[in-house]
Each structure stands twice: as structure tokens, then as C-alpha cells.
Design a protein around this motif. Structure first.
Motif, PDB file in Angstrom:
ATOM      1  N   ASN A  80       0.948  -1.090  -0.073  1.00  0.00           N
ATOM      2  CA  ASN A  80       0.074  -0.032   0.213  1.00  0.00           C
ATOM      3  C   ASN A  80       0.782   1.083  -0.105  1.00  0.00           C
ATOM      4  O   ASN A  80       1.375   1.654   1.103  1.00  0.00           O
ATOM      5  CB  ASN A  80      -0.859  -0.091   1.266  1.00  0.00           C
TER       6      ASN A  80
ATOM      7  N   VAL B 288      -9.339   2.651   2.529  1.00  0.00           N
ATOM      8  CA  VAL B 288      -8.910   3.945   3.313  1.00  0.00           C
ATOM      9  C   VAL B 288      -7.850   3.549   4.196  1.00  0.00           C
ATOM     10  O   VAL B 288      -7.342   4.126   4.883  1.00  0.00           O
ATOM     11  CB  VAL B 288     -10.318   4.404   4.288  1.00  0.00           C
ATOM     12  N   SER B 289      -7.423   2.167   4.140  1.00  0.00           N
ATOM     13  CA  SER B 289      -6.272   1.702   4.706  1.00  0.00           C
ATOM     14  C   SER B 289      -4.932   2.466   4.722  1.00  0.00           C
ATOM     15  O   SER B 289      -4.506   3.048   3.541  1.00  0.00           O
ATOM     16  CB  SER B 289      -6.086   0.345   4.437  1.00  0.00           C
ATOM     17  N   GLN B 290      -4.317   2.714   5.829  1.00  0.00           N
ATOM     18  CA  GLN B 290      -2.991   3.383   5.775  1.00  0.00           C
ATOM     19  C   GLN B 290      -1.838   2.243   6.104  1.00  0.00           C
ATOM     20  O   GLN B 290      -0.567   2.581   6.339  1.00  0.00           O
ATOM     21  CB  GLN B 290      -3.016   4.601   6.724  1.00  0.00           C
ATOM     22  N   GLU B 291      -2.267   0.894   6.296  1.00  0.00           N
ATOM     23  CA  GLU B 291      -1.203  -0.080   6.494  1.00  0.00           C
ATOM     24  C   GLU B 291      -0.239  -0.228   5.288  1.00  0.00           C
ATOM     25  O   GLU B 291      -0.865  -0.085   4.041  1.00  0.00           O
ATOM     26  CB  GLU B 291      -2.139  -1.275   6.829  1.00  0.00           C
ATOM     27  N   ARG B 292       1.121  -0.388   5.503  1.00  0.00           N
ATOM     28  CA  ARG B 292       1.982  -0.653   4.454  1.00  0.00           C
ATOM     29  C   ARG B 292       1.771  -1.940   3.766  1.00  0.00           C
ATOM     30  O   ARG B 292       1.690  -2.108   2.626  1.00  0.00           O
ATOM     31  CB  ARG B 292       3.459  -0.429   4.982  1.00  0.00           C
TER      32      ARG B 292
ATOM     33  N   ASN C 129      -8.126   3.189  -4.616  1.00  0.00           N
ATOM     34  CA  ASN C 129      -6.835   2.664  -3.904  1.00  0.00           C
ATOM     35  C   ASN C 129      -6.915   1.104  -3.731  1.00  0.00           C
ATOM     36  O   ASN C 129      -5.909   0.714  -4.085  1.00  0.00           O
ATOM     37  CB  ASN C 129      -6.793   3.188  -2.448  1.00  0.00           C
TER      38      ASN C 129
ATOM     39  N   PRO D  25       0.307  13.475   2.919  1.00  0.00           N
ATOM     40  CA  PRO D  25      -0.883  12.448   3.150  1.00  0.00           C
ATOM     41  C   PRO D  25      -1.883  12.829   1.920  1.00  0.00           C
ATOM     42  O   PRO D  25      -1.864  13.971   1.122  1.00  0.00           O
ATOM     43  CB  PRO D  25      -1.561  13.046   4.322  1.00  0.00           C
TER      44      PRO D  25
ATOM     45  N   ALA E  99       0.095   4.273  -0.166  1.00  0.00           N
ATOM     46  CA  ALA E  99      -0.525   5.305   0.591  1.00  0.00           C
ATOM     47  C   ALA E  99       0.317   5.485   1.929  1.00  0.00           C
ATOM     48  O   ALA E  99       0.469   6.636   2.529  1.00  0.00           O
ATOM     49  CB  ALA E  99      -1.976   5.106   1.071  1.00  0.00           C
ATOM     50  N   ALA E 100       0.958   4.405   2.632  1.00  0.00           N
ATOM     51  CA  ALA E 100       1.675   4.340   3.736  1.00  0.00           C
ATOM     52  C   ALA E 100       2.782   5.190   3.817  1.00  0.00           C
ATOM     53  O   ALA E 100       3.464   5.567   4.740  1.00  0.00           O
ATOM     54  CB  ALA E 100       1.686   2.976   4.333  1.00  0.00           C
ATOM     55  N   ASP E 101       3.280   5.424   2.426  1.00  0.00           N
ATOM     56  CA  ASP E 101       4.813   5.689   2.527  1.00  0.00           C
ATOM     57  C   ASP E 101       5.078   7.189   1.656  1.00  0.00           C
ATOM     58  O   ASP E 101       5.922   7.757   1.400  1.00  0.00           O
ATOM     59  CB  ASP E 101       5.655   4.651   1.628  1.00  0.00           C
TER      60      ASP E 101
ATOM     61  N   LEU F 219      -4.034   8.085  -6.316  1.00  0.00           N
ATOM     62  CA  LEU F 219      -2.761   7.487  -6.054  1.00  0.00           C
ATOM     63  C   LEU F 219      -1.499   7.703  -6.809  1.00  0.00           C
ATOM     64  O   LEU F 219      -0.333   8.075  -6.749  1.00  0.00           O
ATOM     65  CB  LEU F 219      -2.454   5.959  -5.300  1.00  0.00           C
TER      66      LEU F 219
END
Lengths: 462, 462
Positions: B18, B56-60, B232, B26, B20-22, B346
Motif C-alpha cells: 500500500n 481507506v487503509s494506511q497499512e503498508r 486505492n 498524506p 499510501a503508507a509511504d 494515488l
């Protein structure tokens, strides 16, 4: 549990297997118009001599030149799949494996011999190859092969297919081949037919005559003809399939295989997977072989073993084979690759010797099998391939009834993405089966009486 | 030298990545009709909650459930190819690698997310999925996925494509999906349009409206909608491509990659191969990323980063993305999958942050590249994929001029066997490029002025 077994490119077989070296009875020779065996040099205007040498070779193993291996590595080794999802849907204890030959750029097993033939032609100094194609699989494969080697390629495509399957023509064009509808005004054979029957849909027999004429009349001497099945060297090139399958089954932990299955039109796809295993059967292994054909074109199941011409116009040498008679006109089933009156002499002889069991399947049952396959295994099969699938499903159901573990291997000869019209006809309920009345069969076999007879072959003791 | 690098099924990645985590800045949230961020529960009638959580997850790293892995194993890991034959034809010192995503049953990368989405829907108790399709790639992929899981699938296919591409419809039917031309009489949206414009060719915007309506109005609560790109979670599911490529490049002995290239329509195919490598770039690696689009639909190269609707009818939430304006009507290029006014948020953000360089290519140069590819590498590319190939050839030529060894990786997103008409148009000389005059672009961007503004993002320091 794994779905696929891959081989590395280093594990790709380096030799082709020639079943002729191991057959219990010797092959009977092709005959010329005078009824005498033809000599290799009589074929020289049609094929390059290096391929003619392969055609008559009795060597068991023939090295695959590095140049051919390099071309094959573009998609080979092909994956061996386990049909886990179909097994589950059928509730069968059988373990079903298949070689996925649809991974080649042309989408079938045909490129295995196309790249080899194109390479040998190029080695021999040939600049231009002619061929014919019916449904389009073979023409596409040869166009692809010639494109990689920078050879010119001319494909005479049966006119009705040319009109019905514009995508096939576009594939060939993308690979730089010249694809013309047959009959064409470019050959004497084509012009003659067009004069008599300007609206003819064409036929494979006419297209073969045109392709051979275009090759042998080229004064430069740099044109040859190429055939996609039937002949010994074509079958030879396909044996890489079965050899790979052996290694992959061993990797999958299988110690033996119980049944080997493939559809059979001209015979090259069946030979490809089966011949390396038939060698084991000759040496005592207990394996069943099923060659699957349409009930509407029942060459192996209802045709005799006899000398016959390979084409309608009687221009080829006489070949010893199972045949429906060279004037047989097969009904318009969608499996165009199985609409051939004859069968490869090598495959015919395995049937005569009792090594292989032929089986015939109706069109509707084949599409039913194909749809069940697509909805469980995902990949959409070619209409030809569906004949093998119908047989596999039948064998898997028998294994279930008998409560019998069993290893089934078959050749998934190609995908059906270029032939979806057959599926459309099936879904719309417009598809039918075609019977071949005894009376019609007798009539189509009558011309064989005037030809030399094939010797009867004593069946072996396996 | 090896052409292909395989991974075993055991080596298939077990997690999605993901990005989004990196990301340095934001992500900006999707906004509702009132201009306020939407909450996950507002999407509940459209998507199952387990996929909304992924959205909506922010987990890598997000685990790939075993049930999804099992489905992916039907064709994954996909082979990494070395384009040795193209390299030779170009005389380039660059080493060109590509992921062959054409090996999936539907022939493209789309099934990577289709099987995941279908699986999550089934887990959530959903029985029926609706979607739209333009050119047909996505509809086919979802039909295939639903067929494996026993879910009903309804595809609203843009009418003009429905009529022009009967094979696509037949593919979906073979996989048991119900494919109807859009606008259809089955929804309010469709009926309204049909009343006003009975002869309309349809559009993706209309088809999206119909598919969403069909999902949210089903009283059983057991129907949801599915989208094939942009969001996403869809991009997330594609990251298995890039992760596999990393392992395979290492197996091929490559210590670093210099350029990662893919075409970009909605963005999922680009994200799939690029995101795992963008993670390395964020951590200091020197890699160029090229997202390739048509000059005729230049979302990334000429569209601003702004809040805009995902569909023409303005029914979706507002997404922060590069866009040409939701009323933009792309010209009729053959790469139907690249005819979208917006770009995945993204992917858009990687461009804004300077991580990715967008590039645009003309239709004719893409077909020229595609034909060169087919005649050297054999496989016939999809018209979308040809945009990546055009970029690869350009980079390989630059490497030759600079005498520079270089490792290029790209995503061969799918084969073109279902889209050969474009090749036909190219060969017949009927194909043209399409310019987008500044005046037209300005007009199509005008509606954005009335929408909330996206925040400007400070470019990072890489």
C-alpha cells in the motif's frame, strides 16, 4: 497444492523423439502416381532437403538445433497445469494434468513445428514459404515463425474462413505475412476454379493445391511449401510437448500416468503429447491413449487404413493412413482443425497396431465440456481442444464411479479467443450435431478401391 | 541466455503493498456532494465493507487471503520476460524486461483485482456484482472472476463497443455473465437516456451510472458494484505485479533497475508494476518512472491536479486527481482502456510529488511500436500496452545513443488478440493521430472552477 509445474529453460528437451524408430511394424512408404515408393529427391521441389531427411529418418532421437531452441524459448517450456478446479467440480478422484500450449504467441501448439520448419528452410537458403490454412491456426503460426526469421510468408486461406474470420488475417498481417483468399487468381489451380465456380467458398484441398503450385513454380528456386500436420517431420517437432510433460509429471511427484488424451485432426497435436509415452507402452507400461475426433469427421473411428491422397485434387503422394476418402467433405463444425479426411500415417499406424484407442465426440457434447472447462479452469479452449476435454471429463467421471485414483494427462492444444463464434452459436441454441450415414461414408470411400492397397499390419502383443 | 524468469507458486507474494503508507504527503480525502470528506459508511451501499476498509487503509502491507492466492495461482506468478529479440533489433545496450500479464485467462492484468474483489464480495455475503465496461477488458476479467466463485455478474457494456466487439460479449457469456448494451432499459439512468437519445452509442459515464444504480437499488442488499481501476484498493491488488518483478529481476542477476514503465489509463496497471519500486525511490533509489498515456487523452501531461468527479454524470464522490474535466470526451482511439478523463488519486499524487514522469504518445507511433514488437518478440500487444512499448523503444534508443547500459522494466499489460481491428486500421493507412487544441482543453476544464480545490502538495526532495 500447486496449480502449475514449470520447467526452466535449461530443462527444455534438446532432442525430438522419432516414434518411427520404435514402431513394432515398419512404416509403409509413400507412393508416387505410378504406385511405386517415392524417393526423397522427388519431394525436393516442395520441401527443403534437410526437412525431407527428417521426414524419412529412422533415428530415434534427433537433435534440436540451438537456433530452433532459441526460438522455442520464447514460450517454452510450456506449463503443466493441474486441473484442480475441474476435479473438484466433478468430484473425481482422478488427478487431471494438462499441457497449456495456448501460451505460445499464436495461441496453440502449431508454432512448435512452425519455428522449426522456418529455421530449416532458412538454413537451406530459402527466402519464401507458402502454405494453406483453413480455420487459421496454422497460417498464423507460420506467419509468426517467418516473422521472427525474416522470411517471406504467403498463406492461401480458404475463402469462407478468410471472410468469416477477419481477425485471423489481421494476425498474419501483423506478423508481416501475405494472406490471400483461396481460390486466388495467383495460381493456375486458383484461376481454373474461379473460372468454373466464381462464387466458391473454397476448400482446404484447393488451398493446398495453390500453395504447392506457388512454391514449385517459383523460378528463383528459393520458395518452398510448408505443411502444419500429417507428415512425419511435423509430428516429430511436436514431441517436445510430451517430453516436457514427462519431466513435469515427475516434478509433480507422479510415478505413472494412466491415460494420455488429445484431439486428433491431422494428428500432430496428439502425436506431440502421446508419442514419448507410447514409447513407454511399447516397452511395457500400462497406459491408455485416446485420440479424440468429431463424430462428423470420424477418420480413425470409421475410416479404413488405406493408401489415399492427402488432398482433394489428388496431387500429393499416396499416404498409408486412416482416411474417409480424399473427396470427403466434412460438415461445417466449428472445430475447423479437425475437418480433415485423413490422419497422419504415424498416428494411423499406432491405431492399427492397437497402441491407441480412437474415440469420437459430438459437437454439442464438446461445447458443453468446453463451457464447463471455462467456468472452472478459466481458460477458454479452442473448439478442437474441446474434444480432448470431453474425453477427459468422461474418463474422470468413470474414475469417480469406479472410486479409482487415476492420473490423466491431456494436451490443451490452444485457446479459443479467435473462435468465439462457435460459443455464440452454442449459447443461442443454433448448434447441431452431424451424423455421417453409412451410405455417405461408403460413397466417399469408393475411390479408394482404385488405389494401391496398404498391407495389413500384424498387431503387436501389448 | 534465458528469455524468461519464472517464480514458483510458493514464491508468489503473500501481501499487497500500500503506497499510501509511504507517500511523503498524506492523500487528500474524497469529498461528498456537500464538499466535506465522505465517511466509509457512505460507500456501504456501493461496495462491501471489507473492500471499503482496504480503500481507506494506511497499512503498508495487507495480507492476501489464502482464498485469493488460490485464485491467483491459476495464472500467477506471471513470467518475467527479457525482450532479447527487440534489444537485438534495436542494437541497444539496454536490457529490457517485461512482465507478461497477458497469460491470465482474460488476457490482461485486470483479473488480479477482479478475483480479489469477487472473493471479498463473496466473503461479505454478496451474491451479485454489477460493473461497466468500455473496450471489454474489465468486464471480461470480472466475468471470469465471478464464474470461478459462483457469483452472478452483470456487465453494462458501452453500446458502441457491444456492437463492434461481439467477441468480448461472447467471452463474458462463456464465463456465465450477463452482458447488456448500455444505455439499457433496465435502469432509470438508462431509460432516461434512451428516451432522449434512442440512437446514442453510449459512454462509460452512462454505463457507470447504470451499474451503480443496479447495485444500490437491489432490495435484497446482496448486490454490489465493482470498479476496475482508479480506486486505492484496485491499485493495491495490482501491486503483486511489481513485487514479483523485483524477485524475478534478482533471479536474473540484476542489482538495480533504471526505468520502470507502464501505460496509464485509470492507473491500475501502472501502479501494479511501479508502486513497489516507488517505495525504493522514496527510500533513496535512483529510478525513473514513466506513466504513458495517449496525446489525445493527456490526463497527466496536460490536465491539472484538482478535485473532480469520476463520471460524466457527477454521481461519484469528488476525487483529488489529475483530470481533463469530467465532461471531456476522448477521441475514438483504439486504446479504449486509456480513454478516461481522470487518473487514480494515488498515481496522480506520485506525479504531483515528482516521483513519476508522465509522457504522452501519438496513436500512430504506438501502433508502429506494437508492430515492431510483434515482429520481434512475437506476442501481439493490446493497443493500451503499445503506449508503454513506444516509451520503452524510445528509452532503449536513447541508451544506444548514449552508449549506456541500462535496465528497463515494463508492464506488458495484455495481448491484443481481441482488438485486432486497430491493427487493421493501421495497415490500411486509415489510422490518424488526434490533437487536443488548448482551446478545447480549456473548455473541458472550465467546470472544475466550481468545485472544491485540491491543496497544493509540496514536492519532496528526491
Amino acid at each position: 497444492m500447486n496449480t502449475k509445474v514449470f520447467l526452466t529453460e535449461d530443462e527444455m528437451p534438446r532432442q525430438w523423439y522419432n516414434l518411427a524408430a520404435d514402431l513394432p511394424s515398419p512404416m509403409q512408404p509413400p507412393l508416387g502416381p505410378d504406385g511405386n515408393p517415392i524417393s526423397p529427391d522427388m519431394l525436393a521441389p516442395v520441401f527443403p532437403m534437410n526437412l525431407i531427411e527428417q521426414e524419412v529418418s529412422q533415428e530415434r532421437w534427433i537433435d534440436i538445433p540451438e537456433g530452433v531452441q532459441e526460438l522455442l524459448r520464447l514460450w517454452r517450456p510450456s506449463p503443466l497445469y493441474r486441473a484442480l478446479r475441474l476435479e473438484k467440480a466433478l468430484g473425481t478422484p482422478a488427478r487431471i494434468y494438462y499441457k497449456n500450449e495456448g501460451v505460445s504467441p499464436a495461441g496453440s501448439h502449431k508454432p512448435n513445428t512452425a519455428v522449426a520448419q522456418a529455421w530449416y528452410n532458412k538454413q537451406f537458403g530459402i527466402k519464401r514459404i507458402t502454405t494453406e490454412t483453413g480455420a487459421g491456426q496454422w497460417g498464423s503460426a507460420l506467419a509468426f515463425a517467418c516473422s521472427l526469421l525474416g522470411l517471406e510468408c504467403k498463406v492461401f486461406m480458404v475463402r469462407i474462413s478468410f471472410d468469416q474470420k477477419p481477425y485471423r488475417k489481421l494476425m498474419m498481417q501483423t506478423w508481416n505475412a501475405n494472406c490471400v483468399p483461396s481460390p486466388s487468381p495467383e495460381t493456375n489451380a486458383g484461376r481454373d476454379i474461379l473460372k468454373k465456380m466464381p462464387d466458391t467458398p473454397g476448400s482446404l484441398g484447393i488451398a493446398i493445391s495453390e500453395a504447392i503450385e506457388a512454391a514449385v513454380t517459383d523460378q528463383s528456386g528459393q520458395t518452398r511449401y510448408s505443411l502444419g500436420s500429417v507428415l512425419n517431420h511435423v509430428l516429430l517437432h511436436q514431441t517436445i510437448i510430451g517430453q516436457e510433460a514427462k519431466k513435469q509429471l515427475a516434478k509433480a511427484g507422479e510415478k505413472k500416468v494412466d491415460a494420455v488424451i488429445a484431439c486428433a485432426g491431422g494428428g500432430s497435436n496428439f502425436a506431440g503429447i502421446a508419442f514419448p509415452f507410447i514409447s513407454d507402452k511399447i516397452n511395457g507400461a500400462d497406459i491408455a491413449f485416446y485420440a479424440c475426433e468429431p463424430t462428423s469427421c470420424p477418420t480413425l473411428t470409421r475410416g479404413p487404413f488405406a493408401y489415399d491422397f492427402g488432398d482433394v485434387a489428388s496431387t500429393t503422394p499416396l499416404l498409408p493412413m486412416h482416411t474417409l476418402g480424399h473427396t470427403f467433405v466434412p460438415p461445417p463444425i466449428h472445430a475447423g482443425g479437425l475437418r480433415y479426411h485423413g490422419m497422419a500415417p504415424l498416428v494411423s499406424q499406432t491405431v492399427v497396431e492397437g497402441l491407441v484407442t480412437p474415440r469420437a465426440f459430438d459437437q454439442l457434447e464438446c461445447y458443453e465440456a468446453a463451457v464447463q472447462w471455462a467456468r472452472t479452469e478459466g481458460f477458454i479452449p479452442a473448439p478442437e481442444t474441446s474434444h480432448a476435454i470431453a474425453c477427459v471429463i468422461d474418463e474422470a467421471k468413470k474414475a469417480k464411479e469406479a472410486g479409482q485414483e487415476k492420473v490423466i494427462l491431456f494436451n490443451w492444444s490452444g485457446h479459443g479467443l479467435m473462435d468465439l463464434n462457435g460459443y455464440g452459436a452454442y449459447f443461442s441454441g443454433k448448434l447441431t450435431n452431424y451424423a455421417l450415414p453409412d451410405k455417405d461414408l461408403k460413397e466417399s470411400l469408393a475411390p479408394l478401391d482404385k488405389l494401391p492397397k496398404a498391407k495389413s499390419i500384424k498387431t503387436g502383443k501389448w
